[in-house]
Design a protein around this motif. Sequence first.
Motif, PDB file in Angstrom:
ATOM      1  N   SER A   1       0.807  -1.231   0.000  1.00 16.77           N
ATOM      2  CA  SER A   1       0.000   0.000   0.000  1.00 16.77           C
ATOM      3  C   SER A   1       0.837   1.276   0.000  1.00 16.77           C
ATOM      4  O   SER A   1       0.666   2.148   0.837  1.00 16.77           O
ATOM      5  CB  SER A   1      -0.954  -0.009   1.206  1.00 16.77           C
ATOM      6  OG  SER A   1      -1.806  -1.116   1.152  1.00 16.77           O
TER       7      SER A   1
ATOM      8  N   GLU B   1      -2.365  -6.038  -3.432  1.00 16.81           N
ATOM      9  CA  GLU B   1      -2.751  -4.816  -4.131  1.00 16.81           C
ATOM     10  C   GLU B   1      -4.155  -4.932  -4.713  1.00 16.81           C
ATOM     11  O   GLU B   1      -4.922  -3.955  -4.706  1.00 16.81           O
ATOM     12  CB  GLU B   1      -1.742  -4.500  -5.241  1.00 16.81           C
ATOM     13  CG  GLU B   1      -2.054  -3.247  -6.055  1.00 16.81           C
ATOM     14  CD  GLU B   1      -2.127  -1.970  -5.234  1.00 16.81           C
ATOM     15  OE1 GLU B   1      -2.707  -0.987  -5.732  1.00 16.81           O
ATOM     16  OE2 GLU B   1      -1.609  -1.934  -4.086  1.00 16.81           O
TER      17      GLU B   1
ATOM     18  N   ALA C   1      -6.384  -4.357  -1.906  1.00 13.95           N
ATOM     19  CA  ALA C   1      -6.329  -2.947  -1.531  1.00 13.95           C
ATOM     20  C   ALA C   1      -7.134  -2.092  -2.492  1.00 13.95           C
ATOM     21  O   ALA C   1      -7.872  -1.180  -2.075  1.00 13.95           O
ATOM     22  CB  ALA C   1      -4.871  -2.479  -1.489  1.00 13.95           C
TER      23      ALA C   1
ATOM     24  N   ASP D   1     -10.829  -2.527  -1.726  1.00 10.98           N
ATOM     25  CA  ASP D   1     -11.285  -1.893  -0.492  1.00 10.98           C
ATOM     26  C   ASP D   1     -11.191  -0.375  -0.560  1.00 10.98           C
ATOM     27  O   ASP D   1     -12.044   0.330  -0.013  1.00 10.98           O
ATOM     28  CB  ASP D   1     -10.481  -2.431   0.689  1.00 10.98           C
ATOM     29  CG  ASP D   1     -10.771  -3.901   0.935  1.00 10.98           C
ATOM     30  OD1 ASP D   1     -11.824  -4.383   0.464  1.00 10.98           O
ATOM     31  OD2 ASP D   1      -9.955  -4.575   1.574  1.00 10.98           O
ATOM     32  N   ARG D   2     -10.198   0.147  -1.264  1.00  8.16           N
ATOM     33  CA  ARG D   2     -10.133   1.603  -1.427  1.00  8.16           C
ATOM     34  C   ARG D   2     -11.321   2.092  -2.248  1.00  8.16           C
ATOM     35  O   ARG D   2     -11.908   3.140  -1.955  1.00  8.16           O
ATOM     36  CB  ARG D   2      -8.806   2.006  -2.079  1.00  8.16           C
ATOM     37  CG  ARG D   2      -7.607   1.860  -1.151  1.00  8.16           C
ATOM     38  CD  ARG D   2      -6.395   2.602  -1.682  1.00  8.16           C
ATOM     39  NE  ARG D   2      -5.860   2.025  -2.917  1.00  8.16           N
ATOM     40  CZ  ARG D   2      -4.849   1.172  -2.980  1.00  8.16           C
ATOM     41  NH1 ARG D   2      -4.266   0.751  -1.854  1.00  8.16           N
ATOM     42  NH2 ARG D   2      -4.404   0.710  -4.135  1.00  8.16           N
TER      43      ARG D   2
ATOM     44  N   SER E   1      -8.536  -7.036   5.065  1.00  7.66           N
ATOM     45  CA  SER E   1      -7.315  -6.933   4.281  1.00  7.66           C
ATOM     46  C   SER E   1      -6.298  -6.047   4.996  1.00  7.66           C
ATOM     47  O   SER E   1      -6.644  -5.252   5.878  1.00  7.66           O
ATOM     48  CB  SER E   1      -7.615  -6.353   2.899  1.00  7.66           C
ATOM     49  OG  SER E   1      -7.951  -4.969   3.013  1.00  7.66           O
TER      50      SER E   1
ATOM     51  N   GLU F   1      -4.877  -3.557   3.792  1.00  8.87           N
ATOM     52  CA  GLU F   1      -5.178  -2.161   3.482  1.00  8.87           C
ATOM     53  C   GLU F   1      -6.325  -1.641   4.336  1.00  8.87           C
ATOM     54  O   GLU F   1      -6.272  -0.508   4.841  1.00  8.87           O
ATOM     55  CB  GLU F   1      -5.512  -2.011   1.995  1.00  8.87           C
ATOM     56  CG  GLU F   1      -5.888  -0.605   1.572  1.00  8.87           C
ATOM     57  CD  GLU F   1      -4.717   0.369   1.594  1.00  8.87           C
ATOM     58  OE1 GLU F   1      -4.782   1.376   0.871  1.00  8.87           O
ATOM     59  OE2 GLU F   1      -3.743   0.137   2.342  1.00  8.87           O
ATOM     60  N   GLU F   2      -7.374  -2.443   4.512  1.00  6.50           N
ATOM     61  CA  GLU F   2      -8.488  -1.993   5.349  1.00  6.50           C
ATOM     62  C   GLU F   2      -8.019  -1.793   6.792  1.00  6.50           C
ATOM     63  O   GLU F   2      -8.436  -0.842   7.460  1.00  6.50           O
ATOM     64  CB  GLU F   2      -9.644  -2.977   5.308  1.00  6.50           C
ATOM     65  CG  GLU F   2     -10.843  -2.513   6.122  1.00  6.50           C
ATOM     66  CD  GLU F   2     -12.086  -3.338   5.917  1.00  6.50           C
ATOM     67  OE1 GLU F   2     -13.010  -3.239   6.751  1.00  6.50           O
ATOM     68  OE2 GLU F   2     -12.159  -4.075   4.907  1.00  6.50           O
TER      69      GLU F   2
END
Length: 393
Positions: free
Chosen positions: A105, A164, A167, A170-171, A359, A361-362
């Motif tokens: 990330s 990725e 990510a 989720d983004r 995740s 990222e989350e």
Amino acid sequence: MTDLLPSARAPRWICLAALAGTIALVAKAQEIDIAVTIPEGVPLRAMASDFSSSDVEPRGGVLVINLSGTVHLENVGQEVIRALVLRIEAGDRAFGGRAAVTVPSRHTPRGEGLDIPINIRLLRPLPLPSGPAIVIEPDSVLFASMTSAGPDRLGAAGRLRVLEAEAQRDRAFFLSKIDSGGLPELATAMQDSLRRQAARPRLSVRLAGNGPATAGPAADPRRVEIAFLDIPGAPVVAEGAVATALETVWSAPQFDLHNRSDQAVHHLDIGWLAEDAAGVVYSLGSAPLGGRPQMAAGARLETRPESRFRIEFPTSGGGHALGGMTAFLRSAGLMDGSVWVPSREALDVSGLADALPVSAEEERLSLLYRDRGPRAVEAELRKLAGLPEPSER
């Protein structure tokens, strides 16, 4: 190697026992070399490193190295860097002499730097040879285009693509909350994520040895059919799955997999879940498949159990007996370079969202929200998506 950072220095202490009746310890300050190298074809430049807070200790025939510090790298390529893995080696033959640091990330365009903290323990055989005692190098670098560079000796390039892909999914989900309801709706989604992370049930799962499962009389093995979730769009499904157990020791599941897509699959990861008698669902992580399974388009693959696990349900609440097992396709790498992961909708509809860890990222974004609020999360989401800075509200 095309780039070599002058070796960093970390203190080394060797204690010598004094002779003559009393034991005195004499500390002798020395140094070990830590080299940061850049493999051919990796668009990074080693700028600086600081491991002054590291410490070392000789134990028997090895040196225990508590490596603590930071490496600063610069992107000298044309593409934006999204993630990378550092390979750290303190000796080929020493148990515990290798490690890896994953950095997901990121959004690092050309000319910008990456500060990578490192805090690990390594073992190095004694005596130390001449030259660097520790070598640090980027093993795999992932770009925004989902291509990668580096020797990939650790085989982590596929894992970086999965991280990725999760990510990006989720983004996009959290950006949609901003689009539909602004910062209040983003804050609500972040609070829901934090609550879900705190409430997620956890189970004790660890590798079992090769000895007998129980100390008493041998029990008959128990076979459990595993239900495989058919997630819409998943390129691989299982047409049969089973696990066997002796008491609390389970063999890795056996799957009869079918690649129903029109592309070869070069990497796949299957999630494994257990449900207790009270209906609580626990994540068991990724089911071991043995090696790195690959499947041609339309092909079938039958996996064989190669590991055993001790699974222990919580003893409180009266629901600790096994109620059933479930599996699902967690990710798949396709031959065209794309990566398939379940959508947010599929996770919610199937109930997986409540049982699985979020995740990476989350988790990162939710901690950013907890520490700095929704505006900081919005700014981060916009930066990673290449969108303009948020306007003042």
